[in-house]
Design a protein around this motif. Structure first.
Motif, PDB file in Angstrom:
ATOM      1  N   MET A   1      43.710 -20.190 -27.553  1.00  0.00           N
ATOM      2  CA  MET A   1      42.753 -19.089 -27.429  1.00  0.00           C
ATOM      3  C   MET A   1      42.740 -18.272 -28.720  1.00  0.00           C
ATOM      4  SD  MET A   1      42.474 -16.040 -24.582  1.00  0.00           S
ATOM      5  CE  MET A   1      44.010 -15.240 -25.056  1.00  0.00           C
ATOM      6  N   ILE A   2      41.572 -17.940 -29.203  1.00  0.00           N
ATOM      7  CA  ILE A   2      41.383 -17.101 -30.379  1.00  0.00           C
ATOM      8  C   ILE A   2      40.778 -15.781 -29.915  1.00  0.00           C
ATOM      9  CG2 ILE A   2      40.137 -16.843 -32.554  1.00  0.00           C
ATOM     10  CD1 ILE A   2      42.305 -18.885 -32.749  1.00  0.00           C
ATOM     11  N   THR A   3      41.277 -14.661 -30.444  1.00  0.00           N
ATOM     12  CA  THR A   3      40.729 -13.356 -30.091  1.00  0.00           C
ATOM     13  C   THR A   3      40.206 -12.657 -31.338  1.00  0.00           C
ATOM     14  OG1 THR A   3      42.882 -12.264 -30.334  1.00  0.00           O
ATOM     15  CG2 THR A   3      42.300 -13.089 -28.142  1.00  0.00           C
ATOM     16  N   GLY A   4      39.358 -11.670 -31.112  1.00  0.00           N
ATOM     17  CA  GLY A   4      38.821 -10.878 -32.210  1.00  0.00           C
ATOM     18  C   GLY A   4      38.517  -9.478 -31.750  1.00  0.00           C
ATOM     19  N   GLU A   5      38.370  -8.579 -32.711  1.00  0.00           N
ATOM     20  CA  GLU A   5      38.035  -7.200 -32.370  1.00  0.00           C
ATOM     21  C   GLU A   5      37.400  -6.500 -33.557  1.00  0.00           C
ATOM     22  OE1 GLU A   5      41.958  -4.514 -33.094  1.00  0.00           O
ATOM     23  OE2 GLU A   5      41.974  -5.737 -31.286  1.00  0.00           O
ATOM     24  N   CYS A   6      36.708  -5.409 -33.285  1.00  0.00           N
ATOM     25  CA  CYS A   6      36.092  -4.607 -34.330  1.00  0.00           C
ATOM     26  C   CYS A   6      37.151  -3.726 -34.996  1.00  0.00           C
ATOM     27  CB  CYS A   6      34.969  -3.753 -33.754  1.00  0.00           C
ATOM     28  SG  CYS A   6      35.522  -2.529 -32.531  1.00  0.00           S
ATOM     29  N   LEU A   7      36.752  -2.996 -36.011  1.00  0.00           N
ATOM     30  CA  LEU A   7      37.686  -2.163 -36.768  1.00  0.00           C
ATOM     31  C   LEU A   7      38.366  -1.114 -35.899  1.00  0.00           C
ATOM     32  CD1 LEU A   7      38.884  -1.195 -39.499  1.00  0.00           C
ATOM     33  CD2 LEU A   7      36.833   0.220 -39.762  1.00  0.00           C
ATOM     34  N   CYS A   8      37.617  -0.469 -35.014  1.00  0.00           N
ATOM     35  CA  CYS A   8      38.192   0.595 -34.195  1.00  0.00           C
ATOM     36  C   CYS A   8      38.864   0.076 -32.937  1.00  0.00           C
ATOM     37  CB  CYS A   8      37.135   1.634 -33.846  1.00  0.00           C
ATOM     38  SG  CYS A   8      35.831   1.066 -32.724  1.00  0.00           S
ATOM     39  N   GLY A   9      38.682  -1.221 -32.625  1.00  0.00           N
ATOM     40  CA  GLY A   9      39.314  -1.818 -31.449  1.00  0.00           C
ATOM     41  C   GLY A   9      38.575  -1.599 -30.152  1.00  0.00           C
ATOM     42  N   THR A  10      37.418  -0.967 -30.208  1.00  0.00           N
ATOM     43  CA  THR A  10      36.657  -0.713 -28.981  1.00  0.00           C
ATOM     44  C   THR A  10      36.109  -2.006 -28.382  1.00  0.00           C
ATOM     45  OG1 THR A  10      36.025   1.502 -29.736  1.00  0.00           O
ATOM     46  CG2 THR A  10      34.653   0.496 -28.024  1.00  0.00           C
ATOM     47  N   VAL A  11      35.596  -2.891 -29.238  1.00  0.00           N
ATOM     48  CA  VAL A  11      34.988  -4.139 -28.786  1.00  0.00           C
ATOM     49  C   VAL A  11      35.960  -5.293 -29.070  1.00  0.00           C
ATOM     50  CG1 VAL A  11      32.985  -5.649 -28.885  1.00  0.00           C
ATOM     51  CG2 VAL A  11      32.725  -3.203 -29.378  1.00  0.00           C
ATOM     52  N   ARG A  12      36.251  -6.081 -28.023  1.00  0.00           N
ATOM     53  CA  ARG A  12      37.169  -7.210 -28.170  1.00  0.00           C
ATOM     54  C   ARG A  12      36.590  -8.424 -27.450  1.00  0.00           C
ATOM     55  NH1 ARG A  12      43.005  -4.178 -26.953  1.00  0.00           N
ATOM     56  NH2 ARG A  12      42.760  -2.558 -28.549  1.00  0.00           N
ATOM     57  N   TRP A  13      36.976  -9.604 -27.925  1.00  0.00           N
ATOM     58  CA  TRP A  13      36.465 -10.836 -27.338  1.00  0.00           C
ATOM     59  C   TRP A  13      37.474 -11.957 -27.500  1.00  0.00           C
ATOM     60  CZ3 TRP A  13      34.866  -8.409 -31.673  1.00  0.00           C
ATOM     61  CH2 TRP A  13      35.028  -9.079 -32.886  1.00  0.00           C
ATOM     62  N   ARG A  14      37.211 -13.073 -26.827  1.00  0.00           N
ATOM     63  CA  ARG A  14      38.099 -14.225 -26.939  1.00  0.00           C
ATOM     64  C   ARG A  14      37.274 -15.495 -26.893  1.00  0.00           C
ATOM     65  NH1 ARG A  14      40.595 -12.238 -21.636  1.00  0.00           N
ATOM     66  NH2 ARG A  14      38.939 -12.643 -20.129  1.00  0.00           N
ATOM     67  N   VAL A  15      37.849 -16.539 -27.483  1.00  0.00           N
ATOM     68  CA  VAL A  15      37.246 -17.866 -27.482  1.00  0.00           C
ATOM     69  C   VAL A  15      38.287 -18.841 -26.973  1.00  0.00           C
ATOM     70  CG1 VAL A  15      36.221 -19.705 -28.868  1.00  0.00           C
ATOM     71  CG2 VAL A  15      35.766 -17.301 -29.440  1.00  0.00           C
ATOM     72  N   VAL A  16      37.943 -19.572 -25.943  1.00  0.00           N
ATOM     73  CA  VAL A  16      38.829 -20.602 -25.401  1.00  0.00           C
ATOM     74  C   VAL A  16      38.140 -21.943 -25.630  1.00  0.00           C
ATOM     75  CG1 VAL A  16      40.079 -21.445 -23.385  1.00  0.00           C
ATOM     76  CG2 VAL A  16      39.701 -18.984 -23.682  1.00  0.00           C
ATOM     77  N   GLY A  17      38.469 -22.573 -26.726  1.00  0.00           N
ATOM     78  CA  GLY A  17      37.805 -23.819 -27.087  1.00  0.00           C
ATOM     79  C   GLY A  17      37.798 -23.995 -28.586  1.00  0.00           C
ATOM     80  N   PRO A  18      37.307 -25.123 -29.071  1.00  0.00           N
ATOM     81  CA  PRO A  18      37.332 -25.415 -30.502  1.00  0.00           C
ATOM     82  C   PRO A  18      36.346 -24.556 -31.287  1.00  0.00           C
ATOM     83  CG  PRO A  18      36.132 -27.117 -29.319  1.00  0.00           C
ATOM     84  CD  PRO A  18      36.743 -26.230 -28.276  1.00  0.00           C
ATOM     85  N   LEU A  19      36.673 -24.345 -32.562  1.00  0.00           N
ATOM     86  CA  LEU A  19      35.807 -23.618 -33.485  1.00  0.00           C
ATOM     87  C   LEU A  19      35.139 -24.598 -34.442  1.00  0.00           C
ATOM     88  CD1 LEU A  19      38.166 -20.637 -34.422  1.00  0.00           C
ATOM     89  CD2 LEU A  19      36.314 -20.644 -32.735  1.00  0.00           C
TER      90      LEU A  19
END
Length: 282
Positions: A1-19
């Protein structure tokens, strides 16, 4: 699983699968939206993508048919967006947490590349869209350059904000993790001018400024409509910080790299400019 977020951390997401493999885009629209010379992307299946939190903070800007460029309305970080392919999510790599394990990649829209940007001789380069994508060309913003000898001019992607500089900035590339997440790219290219050298010619009331809590100086200004990075006044130091990617006028390239000790693992420096692991010594 890969995760990401914006600079302030308000918005976050994840990817479960190949890139998907990396693509480094030099088009004028990406340069404006991210306020950087080049932007690195990967992609994933829409079924593999999920927002964790902060969806109510997302502002969506349609830059062209089928292309949505979301950004965080609080801090201005560019976020994952859609493409004309409904089964695909485009991911700006600079917002991903940790090392996504991607390396290399092709450079696209090199016909729009800034003249001083150096690409490794071993990299694949494509003048426009990659072959087989069957997408229409995406013209960049049509903005007039400053007259020779006059002020430098810049603007956001949607054109709501425009500015001019009476002083030529001295630009540098910053590879710190804050800059990477702020503009969702491998690095930012910024310059500094005296605060009174910056003048907004229209739309200053459409500029939002985010200051990172706990940081002595770090922050970013952006257009509240399209999210494009814009110059930010730092009153305490009497300066204005100018993201090179927001300029419409031709400008010289950066003179050095800073915070290379924090450089993205998927990025390589291909020029001979001086490099400093932290801040540039004064």
């Amino acid at each position: 699983m890969i995760t990401g977020e914006c600079l302030c951390g308000t918005v976050r997401w994840r990817v479960v699968g190949p890139l998907a493999p990396l693509s480094h885009c030099h088009c004028a629209m990406c340069r404006k939206a991210h306020a950087t010379p080049v932007v690195s992307f990967t992609a994933c299946s829409a079924d593999a993508f999920d927002w964790i939190c902060g969806e109510d903070a997302i502002v969506a800007y349609a830059s062209s048919a089928g292309f949505i460029r979301p950004f965080c309305g609080h801090c201005g970080s560019c976020l994952p967006g859609t493409t004309p392919d409904p089964n695909e999510i485009s991911l700006p790599v600079g917002t991903l947490q940790g090392d996504p394990g991607l390396r290399g990649g092709r450079h696209i829209f090199t016909a729009d590349k800034l003249p001083w940007v150096t690409i490794s001789a071993f990299a694949e380069t494509i003048a426009g869209h990659p072959p087989g994508t069957d997408l229409p060309e995406q013209p960049g913003p049509d903005r007039a350059d400053a007259a020779p000898g006059g002020p430098l001019r810049g603007s956001c992607l949607c054109g709501a904000v425009a500015y001019e500089l009476s002083q030529l900035p001295e630009f540098y590339n910053c590879h710190c993790s804050r800059c990477r997440r702020a503009r969702a790219a491998a690095h930012t290219t910024n310059g500094v001018v005296a605060i009174d050298a910056l003048r907004f010619t229209h739309g200053e009331n459409n500029v939002t400024t985010f200051r990172l809590p706990g940081a002595r100086r770090f922050g970013q200004a952006f257009c509240r409509t399209c999210g494009s990075g814009l110059p930010r006044r730092d009153v305490s130091f009497g300066t204005a910080i100018v993201p090179l990617g927001s300029l419409d006028s031709p400008a010289p390239g950066p003179g050095w790299h800073i915070f290379t000790a924090s450089m993205a693992p998927w990025w390589q420096i291909s020029d001979d400019l001086p490099r400093f692991p932290g801040a540039r010594p004064t």
